[in-house]
Design an enzyme around this catalytic site. Structure first.
Site, short mmCIF file in Angstrom:
data_model
loop_
_atom_site.label_atom_id
_atom_site.label_comp_id
_atom_site.label_asym_id
_atom_site.label_seq_id
_atom_site.Cartn_x
_atom_site.Cartn_y
_atom_site.Cartn_z
N HIS A 160 0.82 -1.23 0.00
CA HIS A 160 0.00 0.00 0.00
C HIS A 160 0.85 1.27 0.00
O HIS A 160 0.32 2.36 -0.17
CB HIS A 160 -0.95 0.03 1.20
CG HIS A 160 -1.95 -1.07 1.19
ND1 HIS A 160 -2.83 -1.27 0.15
CD2 HIS A 160 -2.20 -2.08 2.07
CE1 HIS A 160 -3.58 -2.33 0.39
NE2 HIS A 160 -3.21 -2.85 1.54
N ASP A 195 -2.22 -10.73 -2.51
CA ASP A 195 -2.80 -10.31 -1.24
C ASP A 195 -4.30 -10.05 -1.48
O ASP A 195 -4.71 -9.78 -2.61
CB ASP A 195 -2.10 -9.04 -0.76
CG ASP A 195 -2.56 -8.57 0.61
OD1 ASP A 195 -1.90 -8.91 1.60
OD2 ASP A 195 -3.60 -7.87 0.70
N HIS A 197 -5.91 -7.50 -0.69
CA HIS A 197 -6.13 -6.08 -1.02
C HIS A 197 -5.35 -5.65 -2.26
O HIS A 197 -4.26 -6.17 -2.52
CB HIS A 197 -5.72 -5.20 0.17
CG HIS A 197 -6.42 -5.55 1.43
ND1 HIS A 197 -5.89 -6.44 2.36
CD2 HIS A 197 -7.62 -5.15 1.92
CE1 HIS A 197 -6.74 -6.56 3.37
NE2 HIS A 197 -7.80 -5.79 3.14
N ASP A 284 -4.16 -13.11 3.74
CA ASP A 284 -5.47 -12.58 4.14
C ASP A 284 -6.57 -12.97 3.17
O ASP A 284 -7.72 -12.53 3.30
CB ASP A 284 -5.42 -11.06 4.37
CG ASP A 284 -4.74 -10.29 3.26
OD1 ASP A 284 -4.28 -10.90 2.28
OD2 ASP A 284 -4.68 -9.05 3.38
C1 OKP Z 1 -2.96 -4.40 4.46
B1 OKP Z 1 -2.57 -5.52 3.54
C2 OKP Z 1 -9.91 -3.33 9.34
C3 OKP Z 1 -9.48 -2.15 8.52
C4 OKP Z 1 -8.53 -2.57 7.47
C5 OKP Z 1 -6.41 -1.71 6.55
C6 OKP Z 1 -6.22 -2.90 5.71
C7 OKP Z 1 -4.79 -2.97 5.27
C8 OKP Z 1 -4.41 -4.27 4.68
N1 OKP Z 1 -10.05 -3.03 10.72
N2 OKP Z 1 -7.67 -1.51 7.14
O1 OKP Z 1 -2.98 -5.38 2.22
O2 OKP Z 1 -2.89 -6.82 4.00
ZN ZN Z 2 -4.09 -7.36 2.48
#
Ligand code: OKP
Ligand code: ZN
Length: 343
Positions: A160, A195, A197, A284
């Protein structure tokens, strides 16, 4: 095959993150990489572990705004209980370059920060730099032709974080810093981001670069973090036109649907003829992950490695997310078993 780690990564350990108006415990636990490393030792594979070397900051500054790198470093001077956890975000059309607005209080205004899911304190730089060194050490082994397959246990994650921003648990973009080195010494590089995200930071860094292809499978940004980036019409610009491929996917998908999309991604990567492949691996996507919303099984992580291996070039895997701490070790092991088969 080698697995790279650094003890220093654990130093960064924020307590909280804001999420939809609630202050929650920080999900990106400081033991994440270590948990996977401990699994390796437990399984008698200690011989493939290697501690990271340290690299000069110029390696980071080649793809990250040097002012942002220096700012994070300057936070080493914070008091022990002090942290940068902004709630004001200067808009960039008002402050296009920090150098032109040097009066901004960077420790209060989140000039480089794009969300409230990150906190910087005096230990953050050392850990984030170590995480990038873990990725660079892996890239170095491939560049020097010592290894064909490397897994860098990076933490904090990086995808990110972009040229001039950090957020989403990410400070420096480990995969991008490593991919840049590989592309300098090896020719075209592809980054496969699996990932949950979208890696908006990696996309940002290479968006106009023709020599690095970014391909990402992720939860549809119209529903999932980071919400504003990761749509399929973001294809790269200028010389990088066509070198950015986003594959947004609906929530709830399992191994079968994911496999079909992953095979499509690998097909696109092969057409680019990269000389090396960087995998941004997030766990994740796991069925029990508390943040991600896919339903992949433990056994499938081995398949991810095997399918990615079909590109047929050296692989540097870089750890990104994965927040189900109880299952992280076995998911990590499944992926590593796949990588091992590629040797
Ligand atoms: C980082 B990576 C949940 C809110 C999630 C951030 C997610 C970041 C993911 N309480 N906010 O891509 O695994
Ligand atoms: Zn992620």
């Amino acid at each position: 095959m080698k697995i790279i780690y650094s003890e220093k990564e654990k130093l960064h350990r924020p307590e909280h993150e804001w999420s939809y108006g609630k202050l929650l415990p920080y999900a990106e636990k400081n033991t994440r990489a270590e948990i996977i490393k401990k699994g390796i030792i437990k399984d008698g594979m200690k011989n493939i572990l290697m501690e990271a070397n340290e690299y000069p900051l110029d390696y980071l500054k080649a793809v990250i705004n040097p002012e942002m790198v220096d700012f994070v470093k300057s936070c080493e001077e914070l008091e022990p209980k002090e942290s940068v956890f902004p709630h004001v975000f200067p808009y960039r059309d008002f402050t296009p370059e920090f150098t032109e607005h040097p009066r901004i209080n960077l420790k209060k205004a989140g000039y480089y920060c794009f969300d409230v899911g990150i906190e910087i304190d005096k230990d953050t730089f050392e850990a984030a730099k170590a995480s990038t060194d873990v990725a660079l050490t892996g890239a170095g082994l491939i560049i020097n032709k010592q290894e064909k397959i490397v897994f860098s246990l990076c933490r904090p994650p990086g995808h990110h974080a972009g040229y001039s921003f950090f957020g989403g648990y990410c400070i420096f973009n480990n995969a991008a810093v490593a991919a840049h080195q590989l592309s300098m010494h090896y020719g075209p590089v592809a980054i496969l981001d699996v990932d949950f995200h979208h890696g908006n930071g990696t996309q940002d860094i290479f968006y106009e670069q023709p020599n690095v292809l970014y391909v990402s499978l992720h939860g549809d940004p119209s529903q999932f973090y980071p919400f504003f980036s990761g749509f399929d019409d973001e294809k790269g610009e200028k010389l990088g036109r066509g070198t950015n491929i986003n594959i947004p996917l609906p929530s709830g998908i399992g191994d079968y649907e994911y496999r079909e999309n992953l095979k499509y991604a690998v097909k696109q990567i092969k057409k680019f003829h990269p000389q090396a492949l960087v995998i941004s691996i997030g766990f994740d996507t796991f069925e029990k992950d508390p943040i991600g919303e896919f339903k992949l099984t433990t056994a499938f992580y081995k398949e991810i490695a095997l399918i990615a291996g079909e590109v047929g070039v050296p692989i540097l895997a870089v750890l990104e997310g994965g927040y189900d701490i109880a299952d992280l070790q076995k998911n990590g092991k499944s992926f590593i078993m796949g990588l091992k088969e590629l040797e």
